[in-house]
Write a protein that holds these residues in place. Structure first.
Motif, PDB file in Angstrom:
ATOM      1  N   LEU A  49      71.671  54.824 -26.001  1.00 11.19           N
ATOM      2  CA  LEU A  49      71.055  54.547 -24.694  1.00 11.19           C
ATOM      3  C   LEU A  49      71.605  53.228 -24.153  1.00 11.19           C
ATOM      4  CD1 LEU A  49      67.334  55.288 -25.755  1.00 11.19           C
ATOM      5  CD2 LEU A  49      68.776  56.773 -24.348  1.00 11.19           C
ATOM      6  N   HIS A  50      71.505  53.010 -22.848  1.00 10.61           N
ATOM      7  CA  HIS A  50      71.890  51.710 -22.292  1.00 10.61           C
ATOM      8  C   HIS A  50      70.987  50.651 -22.912  1.00 10.61           C
ATOM      9  CE1 HIS A  50      74.435  53.668 -19.350  1.00 10.61           C
ATOM     10  NE2 HIS A  50      73.444  54.507 -19.114  1.00 10.61           N
ATOM     11  N   VAL A  51      71.588  49.622 -23.489  1.00  3.93           N
ATOM     12  CA  VAL A  51      70.768  48.635 -24.212  1.00  3.93           C
ATOM     13  C   VAL A  51      70.237  47.603 -23.212  1.00  3.93           C
ATOM     14  CG1 VAL A  51      70.679  47.008 -26.131  1.00  3.93           C
ATOM     15  CG2 VAL A  51      72.042  49.102 -26.327  1.00  3.93           C
ATOM     16  N   THR A  52      69.084  47.955 -22.633  1.00  4.51           N
ATOM     17  CA  THR A  52      68.443  47.137 -21.598  1.00  4.51           C
ATOM     18  C   THR A  52      67.057  46.727 -22.070  1.00  4.51           C
ATOM     19  OG1 THR A  52      67.381  49.061 -20.632  1.00  4.51           O
ATOM     20  CG2 THR A  52      69.592  48.537 -19.817  1.00  4.51           C
ATOM     21  N   LYS A  53      66.421  45.882 -21.275  1.00  2.00           N
ATOM     22  CA  LYS A  53      65.067  45.448 -21.662  1.00  2.00           C
ATOM     23  C   LYS A  53      64.095  46.623 -21.712  1.00  2.00           C
ATOM     24  CE  LYS A  53      63.969  43.697 -16.938  1.00  2.00           C
ATOM     25  NZ  LYS A  53      65.037  44.474 -16.230  1.00  2.00           N
ATOM     26  N   GLU A  54      64.302  47.623 -20.859  1.00  2.00           N
ATOM     27  CA  GLU A  54      63.392  48.786 -20.864  1.00  2.00           C
ATOM     28  C   GLU A  54      63.632  49.651 -22.104  1.00  2.00           C
ATOM     29  OE1 GLU A  54      65.287  47.974 -18.145  1.00  2.00           O
ATOM     30  OE2 GLU A  54      63.689  47.087 -16.928  1.00  2.00           O
ATOM     31  N   THR A  55      64.921  49.846 -22.435  1.00  2.00           N
ATOM     32  CA  THR A  55      65.241  50.610 -23.643  1.00  2.00           C
ATOM     33  C   THR A  55      64.653  49.917 -24.868  1.00  2.00           C
ATOM     34  OG1 THR A  55      67.250  51.446 -22.629  1.00  2.00           O
ATOM     35  CG2 THR A  55      67.157  51.500 -25.032  1.00  2.00           C
ATOM     36  N   ALA A  56      64.652  48.582 -24.839  1.00  2.00           N
ATOM     37  CA  ALA A  56      64.086  47.824 -25.954  1.00  2.00           C
ATOM     38  C   ALA A  56      62.606  48.149 -26.114  1.00  2.00           C
ATOM     39  CB  ALA A  56      64.278  46.328 -25.709  1.00  2.00           C
ATOM     40  N   PRO A  76      79.983  51.068 -22.460  1.00  2.00           N
ATOM     41  CA  PRO A  76      80.484  49.796 -23.011  1.00  2.00           C
ATOM     42  C   PRO A  76      80.126  48.579 -22.150  1.00  2.00           C
ATOM     43  CG  PRO A  76      82.223  51.465 -22.989  1.00  2.00           C
ATOM     44  CD  PRO A  76      81.074  52.039 -22.216  1.00  2.00           C
ATOM     45  N   LEU A  77      79.739  48.813 -20.871  1.00  2.00           N
ATOM     46  CA  LEU A  77      79.487  47.684 -19.969  1.00  2.00           C
ATOM     47  C   LEU A  77      78.016  47.429 -19.671  1.00  2.00           C
ATOM     48  CD1 LEU A  77      82.359  48.176 -17.362  1.00  2.00           C
ATOM     49  CD2 LEU A  77      82.137  46.335 -19.036  1.00  2.00           C
ATOM     50  N   SER A  78      77.129  48.292 -20.151  1.00  2.00           N
ATOM     51  CA  SER A  78      75.734  48.172 -19.697  1.00  2.00           C
ATOM     52  C   SER A  78      74.843  47.368 -20.642  1.00  2.00           C
ATOM     53  CB  SER A  78      75.131  49.564 -19.475  1.00  2.00           C
ATOM     54  OG  SER A  78      75.107  50.286 -20.690  1.00  2.00           O
ATOM     55  N   THR A  79      75.386  46.923 -21.783  1.00  2.00           N
ATOM     56  CA  THR A  79      74.533  46.235 -22.765  1.00  2.00           C
ATOM     57  C   THR A  79      74.122  44.845 -22.288  1.00  2.00           C
ATOM     58  OG1 THR A  79      75.549  47.414 -24.600  1.00  2.00           O
ATOM     59  CG2 THR A  79      74.456  45.329 -25.139  1.00  2.00           C
ATOM     60  N   ASN A 336      73.579  49.807  -7.366  1.00  2.00           N
ATOM     61  CA  ASN A 336      72.280  49.460  -7.973  1.00  2.00           C
ATOM     62  C   ASN A 336      72.434  49.052  -9.437  1.00  2.00           C
ATOM     63  OD1 ASN A 336      72.837  52.186  -8.753  1.00  2.00           O
ATOM     64  ND2 ASN A 336      70.697  52.384  -9.360  1.00  2.00           N
ATOM     65  N   LEU A 337      73.509  49.495 -10.078  1.00  2.00           N
ATOM     66  CA  LEU A 337      73.714  49.127 -11.483  1.00  2.00           C
ATOM     67  C   LEU A 337      74.575  47.884 -11.620  1.00  2.00           C
ATOM     68  CD1 LEU A 337      74.376  52.639 -13.060  1.00  2.00           C
ATOM     69  CD2 LEU A 337      72.280  51.274 -13.171  1.00  2.00           C
ATOM     70  N   VAL A 338      75.635  47.802 -10.798  1.00  2.00           N
ATOM     71  CA  VAL A 338      76.590  46.703 -10.971  1.00  2.00           C
ATOM     72  C   VAL A 338      76.090  45.424 -10.287  1.00  2.00           C
ATOM     73  CG1 VAL A 338      78.966  45.949 -10.649  1.00  2.00           C
ATOM     74  CG2 VAL A 338      78.503  48.337 -11.186  1.00  2.00           C
ATOM     75  N   GLU A 341      69.970  45.530 -11.175  1.00  2.00           N
ATOM     76  CA  GLU A 341      69.651  45.818 -12.582  1.00  2.00           C
ATOM     77  C   GLU A 341      69.160  47.238 -12.806  1.00  2.00           C
ATOM     78  OE1 GLU A 341      67.452  42.487 -14.595  1.00  2.00           O
ATOM     79  OE2 GLU A 341      67.720  41.569 -12.638  1.00  2.00           O
ATOM     80  N   GLY A 342      69.590  48.170 -11.953  1.00  2.00           N
ATOM     81  CA  GLY A 342      69.162  49.557 -12.135  1.00  2.00           C
ATOM     82  C   GLY A 342      67.702  49.733 -11.741  1.00  2.00           C
ATOM     83  N   HIS A 343      67.111  50.774 -12.294  1.00  2.00           N
ATOM     84  CA  HIS A 343      65.735  51.077 -11.925  1.00  2.00           C
ATOM     85  C   HIS A 343      64.787  49.979 -12.392  1.00  2.00           C
ATOM     86  CE1 HIS A 343      67.335  54.900 -10.989  1.00  2.00           C
ATOM     87  NE2 HIS A 343      67.467  55.305 -12.228  1.00  2.00           N
ATOM     88  N   PRO A 344      63.800  49.658 -11.573  1.00  2.00           N
ATOM     89  CA  PRO A 344      62.764  48.721 -12.023  1.00  2.00           C
ATOM     90  C   PRO A 344      62.037  49.269 -13.261  1.00  2.00           C
ATOM     91  CG  PRO A 344      62.612  49.097  -9.653  1.00  2.00           C
ATOM     92  CD  PRO A 344      63.601  50.090 -10.184  1.00  2.00           C
ATOM     93  N   VAL A 347      59.646  52.224 -13.093  1.00  2.00           N
ATOM     94  CA  VAL A 347      60.205  53.575 -13.005  1.00  2.00           C
ATOM     95  C   VAL A 347      60.679  54.033 -14.389  1.00  2.00           C
ATOM     96  CG1 VAL A 347      62.083  54.938 -12.001  1.00  2.00           C
ATOM     97  CG2 VAL A 347      60.796  53.359 -10.572  1.00  2.00           C
ATOM     98  N   MET A 348      61.359  53.140 -15.115  1.00  2.00           N
ATOM     99  CA  MET A 348      61.793  53.487 -16.477  1.00  2.00           C
ATOM    100  C   MET A 348      60.583  53.803 -17.355  1.00  2.00           C
ATOM    101  SD  MET A 348      64.958  53.455 -16.068  1.00  2.00           S
ATOM    102  CE  MET A 348      65.367  54.003 -17.699  1.00  2.00           C
ATOM    103  N   ASP A 349      59.449  53.213 -17.043  1.00  4.16           N
ATOM    104  CA  ASP A 349      58.211  53.465 -17.785  1.00  4.16           C
ATOM    105  C   ASP A 349      57.969  54.967 -17.911  1.00  4.16           C
ATOM    106  OD1 ASP A 349      55.763  52.891 -19.029  1.00  4.16           O
ATOM    107  OD2 ASP A 349      54.674  52.747 -17.125  1.00  4.16           O
TER     108      ASP A 349
END
Ligand code: 9W4
Length: 412
Positions: A49-56, A76-79, A336-338, A341-344, A347-349
């Motif tokens: 998965l994209h290693v983001t605060k939401e994934t965490a 490779p670029l989303s971590t 929105n990604l670059v 920070e993508g979805h708030p 929404v990821m919730d």
């Protein structure tokens, strides 16, 4: 052994995760229940998965449920390196750092498969495909998939008859795609434009190409900020919907002369190309919220331009032969990604709550499910919506027994 860029970033990452969790009430409720019921005790999960605060927040919820979680990046670029460092400290087996090479990327996925998983979690299909190619599939109970692209790839494995375990398509849950595409991308696209340009939206002519879910979300938010919104479409039904939603609808060749800001959200290529660019006003700003980086023809811009300059981060100026300047955000990649920070987190919730509950479902029922692509069970989808409403302090009505009976009678 986890592999991250710099373990020293963990403190910063932990704060980010804490912030995300505070805005993910549904996943927090699930994590709390998981910590009491431990439905994932002894379950090994390999997640790509994209290693983001939401994934965490998701990974830690699964751990609360008793799972051992091995996590690799799904791009490779989303971590977020600070988040990866914090997760490693929290006992998640992370193999992810921003800017990893293609080989390192594949090695990282394989490292998680070496955790001998019962469950795979995927975003784009890479771990599911690799599990099948490298002989890990037979030991796996089931998997989940987060995106449209991944669902298509896994469906093609199923069609060829080589899918060995059931995969739940989280992407197709109502509480996922409806909210991701409309509200998540809608807001984060505006956010990316603002971060890259810091312009005022109010009073501007804002052109949205494509009136699918993403276009609808972007148009709605642009209007909400005071823009005059024009929609371009090729589909007559969608064009009619845009018109009846109160937007001005016209071909791109007309809109090109008027627009101050252009956002593409069509899923197709060359929506904005030389013939449009040469008509644009001085100062026009272009951004893409659709597929990959093909919607705005960067090739045409490069060919036409006399010169180019980097004005700010993610903002490039092109000087055209007619003396006008147009500005491209994030090289035409997903704005929105670059540039944001993508979805708030809110929404990821919902999509990650579907993920967590789908994993729980697979652990309970996966062994009896055929090796096919399965939708998220309706009860899970509705449970996510119900918990979200509750977290927002919203109550809804329930049918009376008479109403239930009435509905059943005319439904037959
Ligand atoms: N992020 C991404 C991808 C490519 C990329 C060149 C500098 C998707 C979903 C979620 O794909 C994702 N390329 C970049 S930055 C960048 C970021 N470049 C290219 O020049 C920078 C991605 C899911 N998600 C959310 O939306 C919010 N939390 C999530 O987990 C994350 C990232």
């Amino acid at each position: 052994m986890p592999k991250v860029k710099d373990p020293g970033l963990a403190d910063r990452g932990r704060l980010k995760i804490e912030w995300a969790k505070a805005h993910m009430p549904v996943l927090s409720i699930i994590a709390e229940r998981f910590s009491k019921e431990r439905p994932l005790e002894g379950v090994r999960i390999a997640a790509c998965l994209h290693v983001t605060k939401e994934t965490a927040v998701l990974a830690l919820a699964l751990k609360e449920g008793g799972a051992k979680v091995c996590l690799s990046a799904s791009n490779p670029l989303s971590t977020q390196d600070d988040v990866a460092a914090a997760l490693a400290e929290e006992g998640i087996d992370v193999y992810a750092w921003r800017g990893m090479s293609e080989d390192e990327y594949l090695e990282a996925i394989e490292s998680t498969l070496k955790c001998d998983p019962h469950i795979t979690m995927d975003d784009g299909g890479d771990i599911t495909v690799m599990a099948h190619q490298k002989g890990y599939a037979d030991r796996i109970i089931g998997g989940t998939e987060e995106t449209t692209t991944g669902v298509l790839r896994i469906e093609s494995l199923a069609k060829e008859g080589i899918l060995r375990y059931p995969v739940i398509t989280v992407n197709n849950a109502e509480t996922k795609w409806n909210f991701d595409n409309v509200y998540g991308t809608g807001q984060s696209t505006i956010d990316g434009i603002l971060r890259a340009t810091n312009i005022m939206i109010a009073g501007k002519w804002f052109v949205v190409a494509g009136y699918g879910h993403v276009g609808r979300g972007v148009a709605m938010r642009a209007r909400g900020m005071g823009a005059k919104v024009i929609v371009t479409e090729v589909d007559p039904i969608r064009a009619l919907m845009a018109a009846m939603d109160g937007y001005i609808v016209m071909p791109m060749k007309e809109a090109a002369k008027i627009g101050d800001i252009f956002v593409t959200a069509t899923g197709n290529r060359d929506v904005i190309k030389a013939e449009h660019i040469s008509l644009m006003k001085d100062g026009a700003i272009l951004a893409n919220a659709g597929h990959f980086d093909v919607e705005v023809s960067v090739k045409d811009l490069e060919l036409m331009a006399l010169s180019r300059r980097e004005i700010r981060e993610n903002l490039r100026e092109y000087l055209l032969p007619n003396g006008r300047r147009v500005y491209l955000i994030a090289e035409g990649r997903l704005v929105n990604l670059v540039a944001a920070e993508g979805h708030p987190s809110e929404v990821m919730d919902m999509s990650f709550s579907n993920q967590a509950l789908a994993v729980e479902h697979l652990v309970k029922e996966g062994r009896s499910l055929p090796p096919k692509v399965h939708p998220v069970p309706r009860q899970i989808d509705e449970e996510v919506a119900r918990l979200k409403l509750r977290s927002m302090g919203i109550e809804i009505d329930v049918l009376t027994p008479e109403q239930e009976k009435y509905l059943k009678s005319w439904r037959g």
